[in-house]
Design a protein around this motif. Structure first.
Motif, PDB file in Angstrom:
ATOM      1  N   LYS A 186       0.924  -1.227  -0.451  1.00 37.69           N
ATOM      2  CA  LYS A 186       0.219   0.241  -0.003  1.00 37.69           C
ATOM      3  C   LYS A 186       0.765   1.102   0.147  1.00 37.69           C
ATOM      4  O   LYS A 186       0.814   2.277  -0.868  1.00 37.69           O
ATOM      5  CB  LYS A 186      -1.510  -0.078   1.388  1.00 37.69           C
ATOM      6  N   ARG A 191      -7.781  14.522   8.834  1.00 31.96           N
ATOM      7  CA  ARG A 191      -8.141  14.131  10.093  1.00 31.96           C
ATOM      8  C   ARG A 191      -9.114  15.091  10.371  1.00 31.96           C
ATOM      9  O   ARG A 191      -9.599  15.014  12.095  1.00 31.96           O
ATOM     10  CB  ARG A 191      -6.729  13.987  11.400  1.00 31.96           C
ATOM     11  N   ARG A 213     -11.365  17.087   0.133  1.00 30.83           N
ATOM     12  CA  ARG A 213     -11.085  16.715  -1.125  1.00 30.83           C
ATOM     13  C   ARG A 213     -12.374  16.030  -1.817  1.00 30.83           C
ATOM     14  O   ARG A 213     -12.234  15.645  -2.545  1.00 30.83           O
ATOM     15  CB  ARG A 213     -10.543  15.376  -0.596  1.00 30.83           C
ATOM     16  N   THR A 217      -9.630  15.144  -8.173  1.00 29.83           N
ATOM     17  CA  THR A 217     -10.157  14.013  -7.786  1.00 29.83           C
ATOM     18  C   THR A 217      -9.939  13.893  -6.280  1.00 29.83           C
ATOM     19  O   THR A 217      -9.978  13.128  -5.956  1.00 29.83           O
ATOM     20  CB  THR A 217      -8.668  13.532  -8.111  1.00 29.83           C
ATOM     21  N   GLY A 218      -9.020  14.865  -5.352  1.00 30.14           N
ATOM     22  CA  GLY A 218      -9.655  15.406  -4.312  1.00 30.14           C
ATOM     23  C   GLY A 218      -8.557  14.203  -3.166  1.00 30.14           C
ATOM     24  O   GLY A 218      -8.458  14.105  -2.838  1.00 30.14           O
ATOM     25  N   VAL A 219      -6.921  13.306  -4.566  1.00 29.49           N
ATOM     26  CA  VAL A 219      -6.120  12.791  -3.831  1.00 29.49           C
ATOM     27  C   VAL A 219      -4.427  13.189  -4.210  1.00 29.49           C
ATOM     28  O   VAL A 219      -4.762  14.095  -4.747  1.00 29.49           O
ATOM     29  CB  VAL A 219      -6.614  11.773  -4.639  1.00 29.49           C
ATOM     30  N   GLU A 227      -4.704   0.734 -11.373  1.00 36.30           N
ATOM     31  CA  GLU A 227      -6.264   0.188 -11.273  1.00 36.30           C
ATOM     32  C   GLU A 227      -5.833  -0.865 -12.042  1.00 36.30           C
ATOM     33  O   GLU A 227      -7.347  -1.833 -12.292  1.00 36.30           O
ATOM     34  CB  GLU A 227      -6.542   1.618 -12.144  1.00 36.30           C
ATOM     35  N   ARG A 229      -6.207  -3.855 -10.240  1.00 34.07           N
ATOM     36  CA  ARG A 229      -7.930  -4.571  -9.310  1.00 34.07           C
ATOM     37  C   ARG A 229      -8.285  -5.506  -9.476  1.00 34.07           C
ATOM     38  O   ARG A 229      -8.770  -5.290 -11.172  1.00 34.07           O
ATOM     39  CB  ARG A 229      -8.195  -3.219  -8.815  1.00 34.07           C
ATOM     40  N   ARG A 270     -12.607   9.140  -7.067  1.00 33.85           N
ATOM     41  CA  ARG A 270     -11.041   8.865  -7.000  1.00 33.85           C
ATOM     42  C   ARG A 270     -11.095   8.306  -4.915  1.00 33.85           C
ATOM     43  O   ARG A 270      -9.421   8.121  -4.809  1.00 33.85           O
ATOM     44  CB  ARG A 270     -10.488   9.431  -6.834  1.00 33.85           C
ATOM     45  N   LEU A 271     -12.055   8.678  -4.236  1.00 33.60           N
ATOM     46  CA  LEU A 271     -11.431   8.140  -3.099  1.00 33.60           C
ATOM     47  C   LEU A 271     -12.110   6.996  -2.986  1.00 33.60           C
ATOM     48  O   LEU A 271     -12.960   6.695  -3.408  1.00 33.60           O
ATOM     49  CB  LEU A 271     -12.779   8.951  -1.815  1.00 33.60           C
ATOM     50  N   GLN A 314     -14.279   6.626   2.862  1.00 34.57           N
ATOM     51  CA  GLN A 314     -14.594   8.376   2.776  1.00 34.57           C
ATOM     52  C   GLN A 314     -15.873   9.538   2.148  1.00 34.57           C
ATOM     53  O   GLN A 314     -16.264   9.848   2.469  1.00 34.57           O
ATOM     54  CB  GLN A 314     -13.676   9.237   2.026  1.00 34.57           C
ATOM     55  N   GLY A 321     -14.481  19.250  15.194  1.00 32.00           N
ATOM     56  CA  GLY A 321     -13.441  19.450  13.883  1.00 32.00           C
ATOM     57  C   GLY A 321     -12.521  18.735  13.323  1.00 32.00           C
ATOM     58  O   GLY A 321     -12.370  18.844  12.527  1.00 32.00           O
ATOM     59  N   VAL A 322     -12.562  17.522  14.038  1.00 36.15           N
ATOM     60  CA  VAL A 322     -11.096  16.921  14.331  1.00 36.15           C
ATOM     61  C   VAL A 322     -11.868  15.721  14.111  1.00 36.15           C
ATOM     62  O   VAL A 322     -13.039  15.660  15.236  1.00 36.15           O
ATOM     63  CB  VAL A 322     -10.226  16.734  15.453  1.00 36.15           C
ATOM     64  N   LEU A 323     -12.217  14.526  13.107  1.00 36.32           N
ATOM     65  CA  LEU A 323     -12.207  12.846  12.861  1.00 36.32           C
ATOM     66  C   LEU A 323     -11.925  12.550  13.555  1.00 36.32           C
ATOM     67  O   LEU A 323     -10.684  12.165  14.160  1.00 36.32           O
ATOM     68  CB  LEU A 323     -12.311  12.636  10.464  1.00 36.32           C
ATOM     69  N   LEU A 333     -11.195   9.068  13.802  1.00 36.87           N
ATOM     70  CA  LEU A 333     -11.057   7.603  12.713  1.00 36.87           C
ATOM     71  C   LEU A 333     -10.451   6.743  13.723  1.00 36.87           C
ATOM     72  O   LEU A 333      -9.935   5.677  12.812  1.00 36.87           O
ATOM     73  CB  LEU A 333     -10.050   8.364  11.790  1.00 36.87           C
ATOM     74  N   ARG A 360     -10.741   0.505   0.614  1.00 37.95           N
ATOM     75  CA  ARG A 360     -10.946   0.436  -1.554  1.00 37.95           C
ATOM     76  C   ARG A 360     -11.835   1.684  -1.975  1.00 37.95           C
ATOM     77  O   ARG A 360     -12.487   2.034  -1.836  1.00 37.95           O
ATOM     78  CB  ARG A 360     -12.128  -0.817  -1.919  1.00 37.95           C
ATOM     79  N   HIS A 388     -13.890   3.508  -7.296  1.00 40.43           N
ATOM     80  CA  HIS A 388     -13.616   3.067  -9.022  1.00 40.43           C
ATOM     81  C   HIS A 388     -13.453   2.305  -9.193  1.00 40.43           C
ATOM     82  O   HIS A 388     -13.603   1.725 -10.628  1.00 40.43           O
ATOM     83  CB  HIS A 388     -13.010   4.515  -9.533  1.00 40.43           C
ATOM     84  N   SER A 389     -13.227   1.314  -8.676  1.00 40.01           N
ATOM     85  CA  SER A 389     -12.625   0.289  -9.060  1.00 40.01           C
ATOM     86  C   SER A 389     -14.104  -1.223  -8.772  1.00 40.01           C
ATOM     87  O   SER A 389     -13.948  -1.916  -8.299  1.00 40.01           O
ATOM     88  CB  SER A 389     -11.896   0.124  -7.905  1.00 40.01           C
TER      89      SER A 389
END
Lengths: 318, 516
Positions: free
Chosen positions: A7, A182, A190, A260-262, A315, A318, B352-353, B357, B371-373, B375, B399, B402-403
């Motif tokens: 990853k 966070r 994003r 994309t926000g990435v 991509e 996957r 793309r997220l 998310q 305001g702090v997530l 996680l 994951r 988009h996949s």
């Protein structure tokens, strides 16, 4: 554990970290003057400016926009600081606060224009840049002004071996990472960058989010301006000019994809280090500044290609 | 009989494993007007896209003038003599009529200088042929819709198209204009050209066509001479019989009847929009699934958007008895109204997220402190629970969306909505582009949500889907609710007739609200 390594290798910033590592090792091996402690210290101090402004740019790009006026903000801030700052502590604090407010105000205006009136960010910020550059030149035609000695000392501070500017940059990288990865605002940024309509339908205020992203860009640009004023010991209306494009280069080469926000601020910072470091390396190798421009451009192409290949690879995998 | 200009033999087309055209064999002859009818999603536009080179079929062959051809692209189709006139004409408003007609093929001398004399005289000749009395130098943006329609035909003629496809050419025209257009179509037929005519107006199709082909579920049901087919017969062929698996039927059986006694969770009174819909009134009860159906562009989608604060409208909406005025989707969310859009890629997801998310997109504030997530493991477990609630095929929240397959992407959107703990869910085309297995999951999910006490609205062009999942079905025609059916004793044919405006509105639209 294996999964973790895989990853990590597939994160958006992996290519730039890899490229930077190779370049750095090669330079350390090849040039004695480059690897001298004095010079390495110097590179660290130099990179703080581009690093800071690129952090701000990351916010804008992740929100799906660009900010081409960070250069203008830097210019205005350096001349403002050089015109207003006096030797007293209160003057320094007041001037610095004013400078940061200018940055945030410009960013907010950009955010409002792009989200409320829906002018493309490219156009809005390009126009703001022109306005700011003009103002900076009107305020101070040629480099000069007065910067208090104490203010300049800030950049020379050290903690142990570590130069102060590097510490400041590290702190802001950590803060940016925290905000973008966070906090609610960061996720909203994003989301808006990754799909404005989807974000809107999900109940996110696109306007507030874009304003926040642009304000962050303005804030970091102002911070960079303050830092540069201290380092140069003067104000210069043209000092910000290269930063608009260089910060874009750092963000994109750092693995942040448009719309994309990435992307991660770590990648951006590493890219900023590489861009500044390359100049330094080339200087030590006696390569002319003209070629440095060419090589900088090529670097961007390589980094973006690597990012594109990474996307295709992940991509396909996957 | 004339020889076919273009012929399809055993053509099939798949989209990510889903069959959208099955073994289509059809011939379009020179000197023939061929009507093409079918429900939304029956495969009409897919067939047109195959003929115009936008899609390449996986199976079967196309013969152009008797020769097998692979149509590679729209420009290749044009070379072969296939001209398509889309609903949104492909005309450039800032250019003149003549420039548009010869776009990309401008008559030019050496050095590439455009020969305007030739351009304009050629254009004038064709404009006369379609009886469009404008100068070739007129700018397209100055033309009316009818004139644009005719210009688009002239453009197809300029490429010497042997086959002209007209997709809903009368949709935006008034009575007199339609008459003139049909005259032009007859002229084209006399000139030996082949015309494919697609329209939602049955009388028109039967009037103008020599032969009519009925498509349903991507198959050719019948091709008949127009003189030998009646309107009601055509409708019957379009709808077909019920074809629903028993398993699903019994699982979806309405165990809890919402009944008229239950309180309305949402009631809508005289909702109007100057352009899209007028005087819409109805109510939605707890545990009830109400479907809304209409032909494309009758306003049903816009009504749903107005309920979600994505479109301004006059009138009153009440939720749980208290008035609600939504300016943005965020306002609607606060009152427990969520929307599952038809364009999930553009409006539902950030592709793309990752799944986590996306699922948490609407509820970030609840998942944070100052305001702090949060996680941590607990938050991730909650995301996992949402994921399993919607039967997502993966349990890995990191994951990328988009996949995932279309069905799983839709489940992510639904999971996002469920995370808001909604009381009212609005679905637009919940199963569009989704394979059969995931479709069933989504139907069962919708039913389960209703049984859990939510009020649900579903807009869909697929009547059998609505008959399967809904308790009531409202038919929208020309921006008004014209008819209401209890799903128990409704049948496709009556609904279809109402959708096509063939049935008089039997009830006063104001009386439709049911829960009054």
């Amino acid at each position: 554990m294996k999964e973790r390594v895989r990853k990590a290798l597939l994160t958006p910033s992996a290519p730039i970290v890899f490229i930077t590592g190779i370049v750095l090792l090669a330079a350390l091996a090849a040039s004695e003057s480059f690897r001298s402690p004095y010079n390495l210290n110097n590179v660290m101090i130099q990179m703080a400016a581009l690093g800071l402004v690129s952090l701000g740019q990351s916010f804008a790009v992740l929100a799906g926009d660009v900010d081409l006026c960070v250069g203008g903000v830097i210019s205005v801030v350096t001349v403002t600081a050089a015109s207003l700052m006096k030797d007293s502590l209160s003057s320094m604090i007041l001037t610095a606060s004013l400078a940061l407010l200018i940055g945030i105000a410009v960013g907010t205006a950009n955010g409002i224009l792009t989200s409320l009136i829906k002018i493309d960010a490219m156009v809005t910020t390009f126009a703001s840049n022109s306005v700011l550059l003009g103002l900076a030149l009107w305020l101070m035609e040629s480099p000069g002004g007065y910067i208090p000695h104490a203010w300049m000392k800030l950049t020379e501070a050290k903690i142990g071996f570590v130069p102060g500017p590097l510490l400041i940059l590290t702190a802001f990288v950590a803060i940016s990472w925290f905000v973008l990865d966070r906090t609610v605002v960061g996720f909203h940024i994003r989301a808006v960058g990754g799909g404005e309509q989807s974000a809107y339908t999900s109940g996110i205020s696109v306007m507030k989010t874009k304003i926040a992203a642009h304000a962050a860009a303005g804030f970091f640009a102002a911070l960079t301006g303050l830092y540069l004023s201290a380092r140069m010991g003067s104000g210069d209306a043209l000092s910000g000019t290269p930063f608009s494009l260089d910060s874009m280069t750092a963000v994109i080469a750092g693995g942040t994809n448009f719309s994309t926000g990435v992307g991660s601020v770590v990648g951006t910072t590493v890219a900023a280090f590489l861009i500044t470091g390359l100049g330094n390396i080339f200087n030590h190798m006696g390569i002319s500044t003209y070629w440095q421009y060419v090589l900088k451009g090529l670097l961007l192409v390589i980094a973006v290609t690597a990012a594109a290949l990474r996307t295709r690879f992940t991509e396909g995998g996957r | 009989m004339n020889r076919p200009f273009i012929e399809a033999r055993g053509v099939s087309k798949f989209f990510s494993g889903v069959r959208v055209l099955t073994d289509v064999s059809l011939s379009f002859e020179s000197g023939e007007v061929h009507g093409l009818i079918g429900e939304n999603g029956a495969g009409k536009s897919t067939l047109i896209k195959v003929l115009s080179g936008l899609y390449r079929p996986e199976e079967g062959t196309l013969l152009v003038k008797g020769e097998p051809k692979v149509i590679r692209s729209p420009s290749h189709a044009a070379e072969l003599g296939v001209g398509v006139i889309h609903q949104e004409f492909d005309l450039i408003p800032q250019m003149t009529a003549a420039q548009n007609m010869y776009l990309g093929r401008e008559p030019a001398g050496r050095l590439g200088v455009v020969d305007f004399a030739v351009l304009h005289s050629n254009a004038r000749r064709l404009l006369e042929e379609v009886r469009l009395s404008i100068e070739p130098t007129t700018l397209v943006r100055a033309l009316s819709v009818e004139q644009k329609q005719l210009l688009a035909i002239a453009k197809a003629l300029s490429r010497d198209a042997g086959l002209i496809v007209m997709d809903e050419p009368t949709a935006a025209l008034n009575g007199a204009e339609i008459g003139r257009l049909l005259d032009i179509v007859r002229g084209l037929r006399e000139g030996g050209r082949s015309v494919i005519f697609i329209s939602h107006h049955m009388e028109e199709v039967l009037e103008i066509s020599d032969r009519v082909t009925v498509l349903r579920d991507g198959r050719v049901i019948a091709t008949r001479p127009s003189s030998e087919i009646s309107e009601s017969e055509a409708v019957r062929m379009m709808t077909g019989r019920e074809r629903i698996q028993k398993r699903l039927r019994s699982a979806l059986d309405r165990t809890i009847s919402p009944g008229p006694g239950k309180p309305a969770v949402m009631s809508v009174k005289n909702l109007s929009h100057p352009k899209y819909f007028h005087d819409v009134s109805f109510s939605l009860r707890r545990g009830e699934i109400v479907g809304m159906v209409g032909l494309e562009g009758q306003g049903q989608r816009q009504i749903l958007r107005a309920l979600y604060g994505d479109m301004r409208a006059s009138g009153a909406i009440e939720i749980d008895g208290s008035p609600a005025a939504f300016k943005t989707p965020a306002d609607a969310l606060k009152r427990g109204v969520v929307f599952v859009p038809e364009e999930r890629k553009e409006e539902g997801l950030c592709l793309r997220l990752d799944i986590e998310q996306n699922v948490t997109l609407s509820t970030l504030k609840d998942r944070s402190a100052a305001g702090v997530l949060k996680l941590g493991r607990a938050a991730r477990e909650e995301v996992r629970r949402c994921m399993s609630d919607v039967k997502l095929s993966t349990d890995d929240p990191s994951r990328m969306v988009h996949s995932l397959s279309g069905g799983n992407q839709q489940k992510v959107v639904i999971a996002k909505c469920l995370a808001c703990k909604p009381t009212i869910l609005l679905f637009s085309e919940p199963t569009r582009g989704i394979d059969v297995g995931a479709k069933e999951d989504i139907y069962l999910l919708i039913r389960a949500l209703a049984d859990g006490g939510s009020g649900i609205m579903v807009v869909s062009g697929d009547i059998s889907e609505l008959l399967l999942v809904c308790d009531r079905i409202l038919v929208v025609h020309a921006g008004r609710i014209t008819k209401e059916f209890e799903a128990e004793n409704a049948d496709r044919e009556h609904i279809m007739r109402a959708m096509w405006g063939l049935e008089e509105a039997l009830i006063d639209p104001k009386g439709v609200s049911g829960g009054q």
